[in-house]
Design a protein around this motif. Sequence first.
Motif, PDB file in Angstrom:
ATOM      1  N   ARG A  86      58.681  37.346  56.451  1.00 27.62           N
ATOM      2  CA  ARG A  86      57.884  36.452  55.599  1.00 27.62           C
ATOM      3  C   ARG A  86      57.845  35.033  56.161  1.00 27.62           C
ATOM      4  N   LYS A  87      58.978  34.555  56.695  1.00 28.25           N
ATOM      5  CA  LYS A  87      59.075  33.183  57.200  1.00 28.25           C
ATOM      6  C   LYS A  87      58.480  33.013  58.595  1.00 28.25           C
ATOM      7  N   ALA A  88      58.331  34.086  59.327  1.00 32.57           N
ATOM      8  CA  ALA A  88      57.843  33.997  60.705  1.00 32.57           C
ATOM      9  C   ALA A  88      56.375  33.605  60.755  1.00 32.57           C
ATOM     10  N   GLU A  89      56.026  32.854  61.778  1.00 34.43           N
ATOM     11  CA  GLU A  89      54.619  32.510  61.999  1.00 34.43           C
ATOM     12  C   GLU A  89      53.905  33.568  62.822  1.00 34.43           C
ATOM     13  N   SER A  90      54.646  34.252  63.705  1.00 38.43           N
ATOM     14  CA  SER A  90      54.032  35.276  64.550  1.00 38.43           C
ATOM     15  C   SER A  90      55.064  36.337  64.920  1.00 38.43           C
ATOM     16  N   LYS A 139      50.101  38.198  60.757  1.00 39.70           N
ATOM     17  CA  LYS A 139      51.014  37.544  61.700  1.00 39.70           C
ATOM     18  C   LYS A 139      51.402  38.459  62.856  1.00 39.70           C
ATOM     19  N   GLU A 158      56.860  33.970  67.999  1.00 38.34           N
ATOM     20  CA  GLU A 158      58.161  33.653  67.404  1.00 38.34           C
ATOM     21  C   GLU A 158      59.137  34.826  67.440  1.00 38.34           C
TER      22      GLU A 158
END
Length: 174
Positions: free
Chosen positions: A52-56, A85, A104
């Motif tokens: 959920r927190k990852a950008e990619s 993402k 990421e």
Amino acid sequence: TNPPYVPSLISAALANAGTWRAFGRVPLAVGCREGLRRPVGKTPREIADLFRKAESIAYTASGTSGQNYLDVLDRFGLPDTIARKSHPMGGGEPVASVAARRIELAVAPLTTILSTPGLATAAIFPDEFDAHIDMCIFLSPECGDGAAGGLDFLTSPDLDGELAAAGVTRFELA
């Protein structure tokens, strides 16, 4: 190869059925750039939060690990949230993209993450998600008698410690 493929290889006379053995199990894992994340997430909630927190997020588009990743997203109930993402890539590209700082996170077999310079393990998928890659070994029918020694070496418990350090555990064929 993965166990489900072996019966076809045996039927096609490409594998000797009497030599088919389990080799190792590699869990699916998530890699990040070295030094960015500790401790390693190992619960469904920790992995879901990481996604959920990852950008990619990169994953291998074809093969066992990519399909396992997509299956896990379904189990988390997150496919729509994470899909935008997620970036499907060719073999080896997800970890290379993280090491090069273009992506990421990379979803890959633990062995791949551990052996890629510049990557650290951010999470390891828990056993209950059945997101591991089983590998087995066998000899071709053309192999001579000396080849059996290689199978014995590769499946010997003496090798278990080295395999575990590289991210591989043993399993039993069902």
